[in-house]
Design a protein around this motif. Structure first.
Motif, short mmCIF file in Angstrom:
data_model
loop_
_atom_site.label_atom_id
_atom_site.label_comp_id
_atom_site.label_asym_id
_atom_site.label_seq_id
_atom_site.Cartn_x
_atom_site.Cartn_y
_atom_site.Cartn_z
N SER A 1 0.83 -1.21 0.00
CA SER A 1 0.00 0.00 0.00
C SER A 1 0.86 1.25 0.00
N GLY A 2 1.90 1.25 0.83
CA GLY A 2 2.80 2.39 0.88
C GLY A 2 3.46 2.66 -0.46
N CYS A 3 3.88 1.59 -1.12
CA CYS A 3 4.52 1.75 -2.44
C CYS A 3 3.52 2.26 -3.48
N LEU A 4 2.30 1.76 -3.43
CA LEU A 4 1.27 2.21 -4.37
C LEU A 4 0.92 3.69 -4.14
N VAL A 5 0.80 4.08 -2.88
CA VAL A 5 0.51 5.48 -2.57
C VAL A 5 1.66 6.37 -3.03
N LEU A 6 2.88 5.92 -2.80
CA LEU A 6 4.05 6.66 -3.28
C LEU A 6 3.99 6.80 -4.80
N GLY A 7 3.59 5.73 -5.48
CA GLY A 7 3.43 5.77 -6.93
C GLY A 7 2.42 6.82 -7.36
N CYS A 8 1.33 6.95 -6.61
CA CYS A 8 0.32 7.98 -6.91
C CYS A 8 0.93 9.37 -6.82
N LEU B 1 5.08 14.01 -11.55
CA LEU B 1 5.73 13.93 -12.86
C LEU B 1 4.82 14.21 -14.04
N PHE B 2 3.55 13.85 -13.92
CA PHE B 2 2.65 13.95 -15.07
C PHE B 2 1.55 15.00 -14.90
N SER B 3 0.81 14.91 -13.82
CA SER B 3 -0.38 15.75 -13.66
C SER B 3 -0.03 17.22 -13.42
N ILE B 4 0.86 17.46 -12.48
CA ILE B 4 1.19 18.85 -12.14
C ILE B 4 1.73 19.63 -13.35
N PRO B 5 2.65 19.05 -14.14
CA PRO B 5 3.11 19.82 -15.31
C PRO B 5 1.98 20.16 -16.29
N CYS B 6 1.05 19.25 -16.49
CA CYS B 6 -0.09 19.55 -17.38
C CYS B 6 -0.96 20.65 -16.79
N HIS B 7 -1.23 20.56 -15.50
CA HIS B 7 -2.04 21.59 -14.85
C HIS B 7 -1.35 22.95 -14.91
N THR C 1 -2.04 10.51 -19.13
CA THR C 1 -1.10 10.31 -18.02
C THR C 1 -1.81 10.18 -16.68
N ASN C 2 -3.12 10.40 -16.66
CA ASN C 2 -3.87 10.20 -15.42
C ASN C 2 -4.25 8.73 -15.24
N TRP C 3 -4.15 7.92 -16.29
CA TRP C 3 -4.48 6.50 -16.16
C TRP C 3 -3.62 5.79 -15.12
N PRO C 4 -2.31 6.01 -15.08
CA PRO C 4 -1.53 5.34 -14.03
C PRO C 4 -2.02 5.69 -12.62
N ARG C 5 -2.37 6.95 -12.37
CA ARG C 5 -2.89 7.32 -11.05
C ARG C 5 -4.22 6.62 -10.79
N THR C 6 -5.05 6.56 -11.80
CA THR C 6 -6.35 5.91 -11.65
C THR C 6 -6.16 4.44 -11.28
N ILE C 7 -5.27 3.78 -11.97
CA ILE C 7 -5.00 2.36 -11.70
C ILE C 7 -4.36 2.19 -10.33
#
Length: 138
Positions: free
Chosen positions: A83-90, A96-102, A121-127
């Motif tokens: 869970s910790g690794c997945l949250v870190l991935g989010c 890396l992806f969302s903030i630059p687009c925003h 690039t939001n698909w990885p966060r969604t998954i």
């Protein structure tokens, strides 16, 4: 304190569930609609959206980190580590992806390519957030 520690699984389910519902709404409805908003209006709409969404998502993300870390410290275990690794991935995907687009949208530099990149690039966060929710159920 023991009562709080004992309630962590329930607290986590609420937080993880809320974040997974939000990310799916963002992925399937909100971000795709950005393509439908006129370019001159998108910048002001986006500022409104980010401000409002940040008040909801920001505290939830921070609380999720606190709960997952607390579970990892108090209980250990492979599922809490996962869970910790997945949250870190989010968080990494967000940075890396969302903030630059925003940021490009904030600066008025949002063309179709930027908006498509935001959705793709939001698909990885969604998954990842879906996986965090699923792992938290165990």
């Amino acid at each position: 304190m023991e009562t709080l520690i004992g309630a962590l699984p329930q607290i986590r389910s609420v937080i993880d569930g809320g974040l997974v519902v939000l990310i799916w709404l963002v992925q399937l409805i909100i971000y795709p609609v950005f393509h439908q908003i006129e370019a001159e209006r998108l910048r002001s709409w986006h500022a409104y959206y980010v401000r409002r969404m940040g008040r909801i998502v920001g505290p939830m993300m921070l609380l999720q980190v606190a709960v997952v870390l607390t579970q990892l410290i108090y209980f250990g275990g492979i599922l809490n580590l996962l869970s910790g690794c997945l949250v870190l991935g989010c968080w990494v995907c967000t940075a890396l992806f969302s903030i630059p687009c925003h940021r490009k949208i904030e600066q008025g530099k949002a063309d179709s390519k930027v908006l498509s990149r935001l959705v793709i690039t939001n698909w990885p966060r969604t998954i990842l957030w879906t996986a965090v929710f699923a792992v938290g159920l165990f």
